[in-house]
Design a protein around this motif. Structure first.
Motif, PDB file in Angstrom:
ATOM      1  N   SER A 187     -26.795  54.098 -61.894  1.00  0.00           N
ATOM      2  CA  SER A 187     -26.205  54.368 -60.621  1.00  0.00           C
ATOM      3  C   SER A 187     -26.878  55.261 -59.899  1.00  0.00           C
ATOM      4  O   SER A 187     -26.379  56.474 -59.849  1.00  0.00           O
ATOM      5  N   PRO A 188     -27.933  54.704 -59.089  1.00  0.00           N
ATOM      6  CA  PRO A 188     -28.967  55.681 -58.335  1.00  0.00           C
ATOM      7  C   PRO A 188     -28.244  56.416 -57.200  1.00  0.00           C
ATOM      8  O   PRO A 188     -27.069  55.868 -56.679  1.00  0.00           O
ATOM      9  N   ASP A 189     -28.551  57.426 -56.621  1.00  0.00           N
ATOM     10  CA  ASP A 189     -28.298  57.788 -55.420  1.00  0.00           C
ATOM     11  C   ASP A 189     -28.438  57.251 -54.293  1.00  0.00           C
ATOM     12  O   ASP A 189     -29.163  56.079 -54.200  1.00  0.00           O
ATOM     13  N   ASP A 190     -27.529  57.415 -53.202  1.00  0.00           N
ATOM     14  CA  ASP A 190     -27.710  56.608 -51.920  1.00  0.00           C
ATOM     15  C   ASP A 190     -29.261  57.190 -51.159  1.00  0.00           C
ATOM     16  O   ASP A 190     -29.835  58.198 -51.761  1.00  0.00           O
ATOM     17  N   GLY A 197     -31.038  52.147 -54.042  1.00  0.00           N
ATOM     18  CA  GLY A 197     -31.165  51.117 -55.533  1.00  0.00           C
ATOM     19  C   GLY A 197     -32.531  50.733 -55.054  1.00  0.00           C
ATOM     20  O   GLY A 197     -33.419  50.677 -56.167  1.00  0.00           O
ATOM     21  N   ALA A 198     -32.945  50.247 -54.023  1.00  0.00           N
ATOM     22  CA  ALA A 198     -34.264  49.867 -53.842  1.00  0.00           C
ATOM     23  C   ALA A 198     -35.125  50.856 -54.097  1.00  0.00           C
ATOM     24  O   ALA A 198     -36.105  50.726 -54.829  1.00  0.00           O
ATOM     25  N   CYS A 199     -34.911  52.242 -53.413  1.00  0.00           N
ATOM     26  CA  CYS A 199     -35.698  53.101 -53.564  1.00  0.00           C
ATOM     27  C   CYS A 199     -36.072  53.486 -55.183  1.00  0.00           C
ATOM     28  O   CYS A 199     -37.104  54.015 -55.573  1.00  0.00           O
ATOM     29  N   TRP A 200     -34.704  53.441 -55.791  1.00  0.00           N
ATOM     30  CA  TRP A 200     -34.716  53.710 -57.196  1.00  0.00           C
ATOM     31  C   TRP A 200     -35.828  52.868 -57.796  1.00  0.00           C
ATOM     32  O   TRP A 200     -36.638  53.179 -58.933  1.00  0.00           O
ATOM     33  N   ALA A 201     -35.801  51.582 -57.761  1.00  0.00           N
ATOM     34  CA  ALA A 201     -36.692  50.613 -58.350  1.00  0.00           C
ATOM     35  C   ALA A 201     -38.038  51.002 -57.999  1.00  0.00           C
ATOM     36  O   ALA A 201     -38.880  50.836 -58.923  1.00  0.00           O
ATOM     37  N   TYR A 249     -27.066  49.585 -60.096  1.00  0.00           N
ATOM     38  CA  TYR A 249     -25.723  48.686 -59.749  1.00  0.00           C
ATOM     39  C   TYR A 249     -24.965  49.895 -59.373  1.00  0.00           C
ATOM     40  O   TYR A 249     -24.663  50.958 -60.078  1.00  0.00           O
ATOM     41  N   ARG A 250     -24.104  49.538 -58.236  1.00  0.00           N
ATOM     42  CA  ARG A 250     -22.944  50.601 -57.643  1.00  0.00           C
ATOM     43  C   ARG A 250     -22.010  49.725 -57.449  1.00  0.00           C
ATOM     44  O   ARG A 250     -22.022  48.995 -56.676  1.00  0.00           O
ATOM     45  N   GLU A 251     -20.803  50.363 -57.735  1.00  0.00           N
ATOM     46  CA  GLU A 251     -19.233  49.553 -57.603  1.00  0.00           C
ATOM     47  C   GLU A 251     -19.220  49.669 -55.842  1.00  0.00           C
ATOM     48  O   GLU A 251     -18.431  48.692 -55.481  1.00  0.00           O
ATOM     49  N   VAL A 252     -19.745  50.515 -55.008  1.00  0.00           N
ATOM     50  CA  VAL A 252     -19.189  50.705 -53.824  1.00  0.00           C
ATOM     51  C   VAL A 252     -19.951  49.453 -53.044  1.00  0.00           C
ATOM     52  O   VAL A 252     -19.493  49.034 -52.031  1.00  0.00           O
ATOM     53  N   CYS A 253     -21.021  48.689 -53.708  1.00  0.00           N
ATOM     54  CA  CYS A 253     -21.432  47.410 -52.910  1.00  0.00           C
ATOM     55  C   CYS A 253     -20.321  46.270 -53.097  1.00  0.00           C
ATOM     56  O   CYS A 253     -20.578  45.486 -52.280  1.00  0.00           O
ATOM     57  N   LEU A 254     -19.316  46.514 -53.940  1.00  0.00           N
ATOM     58  CA  LEU A 254     -18.470  45.405 -53.905  1.00  0.00           C
ATOM     59  C   LEU A 254     -17.395  45.855 -52.813  1.00  0.00           C
ATOM     60  O   LEU A 254     -16.748  44.802 -52.567  1.00  0.00           O
TER      61      LEU A 254
END
Length: 333
Positions: free
Chosen positions: A42-45, A94-98, A5-10
């Motif tokens: 909060s994974p990296d970009d 986030g998808a790459c992190w998953a 989850y990243r706040e920037v997505c909001l």
């Protein structure tokens, strides 16, 4: 489960009347906060290079410039602001992190689920559409392959066909893509005879279900069509493009999957991946009724905590069973 989850997505602000809005993630966070032990990270970009591995470089640059200029309407449905560039890279990251977490052995209560937006499965190789700029699941699948994974399977249970994911991998044999979606709905692709071409022949499976299909029909599709092909292909990674707009209370579809039904689908995927020693991760796609979206992901969390979801008390309808039968013939199952 563990959630990216990243706040920037909001900050990807599509406007108050747009169905794909920041409140989607806020509703999910509120629902998950009720569960003890839920962990957020909060994974990296995603890097630009990772995005360009599945998207045209000129297109990626055009998205960057479009956002840098303040954004606007890319098309009638797909809206950007300046912050959309950062949100899109965070969502793909986030998808790459998953994918990476799953391949590193995270399972059970640590199973990864990326909660990013904008979603991704409509983004084709060289264009944005359907609320999507970068194809998050495709970026993650390609990163996994580039990192040494031997094959990836993607199950897309969003109510809309993931034309972008299909487009990116249609002529490749290292990614199997299966989509369950409503017949006749946007974007109008995903017919049963779209099975791939060249090296990708029979690496694409489309189950276009009639409106009104629900828990029994979806569960049957996984057990009798999707899972047998994935098992035969024996990939290292299994990603679920998890949209929740086939919910019976979602405002933009006519499907009848229940909240419990999503728990059942997750249980099926979890058990199948465990039985076949395949790494499993989830990537958020659509879902536009805030309450039913949040309830469905909360139910999946409960399933991973030990809840037994309610199984359908009826058989799949004849039309849906016929579609699965046709697919079984098409894929020699």
């Amino acid at each position: 489960m563990r959630y990216a989850y990243r706040e920037v997505c909001l900050d990807h602000d599509t406007g108050p009347r747009h169905p794909e809005r920041p409140d989607r993630l806020r509703a999910i966070r509120r629902a998950l906060a009720r569960h003890h032990g839920v962990e957020f990270t909060s994974p990296d970009d995603a890097t630009v290079e990772a995005v360009q591995a599945v998207h045209d470089a000129d297109y990626v640059e055009s998205v960057r410039e479009f956002c840098a200029d303040g954004g606007g309407s890319w098309d009638a449905d797909t809206v950007a602001v300046e912050a959309t560039w950062d949100a899109a890279l965070a969502s793909a990251g986030g998808a790459c992190w998953a994918a990476e977490e799953a391949l590193d052995g995270a399972d059970g209560n640590d199973t990864p689920f990326s909660l990013g937006r904008p979603p991704g499965h409509h983004a084709v190789y060289d264009d944005a559409m359907g609320f999507c700029f970068f194809n998050n699941a495709a970026v993650a699948a390609q990163a996994a392959l580039d990192g040494g994974a031997d094959g990836v399977a993607i199950l897309d249970w969003d109510v809309h066909h993931g034309n972008g994911t299909q487009d990116i991998f249609y002529d490749r044999g290292d990614v199997f893509y299966a989509s369950l979606h409503e017949q006749g709905l946007y974007p109008g692709t995903g017919e049963i005879d779209e099975t791939g071409e060249g090296d990708g022949e029979q690496a694409t499976m489309n189950l276009a279900y009639p409106a009104g299909s629900g828990d029994a029909e979806y569960a049957d599709a996984l057990d009798r069509a999707v899972f047998p092909v994935i098992e035969r292909r024996d990939p290292d990674l299994f990603l679920v493009s998890a949209g929740f707009d086939a919910h019976e209370r979602d405002p933009i579809s006519r499907m009848r999957v229940s909240t419990e039904g999503y728990g059942l689908l997750a249980q099926q995927c979890r058990d199948f991946a465990a039985e076949n020693d395949i790494a499993l991760g989830y990537v958020l796609e659509g879902g536009y009724g805030l309450e039913c979206l949040a309830e469905s992901i909360s139910t999946i969390q409960e399933v991973y905590m030990g809840k037994e979801p309610v199984h359908p008390d009826s058989d799949p309808n004849d039309g849906a069973q016929s579609i699965v039968d046709d697919l079984r013939d098409e894929f020699d199952l």
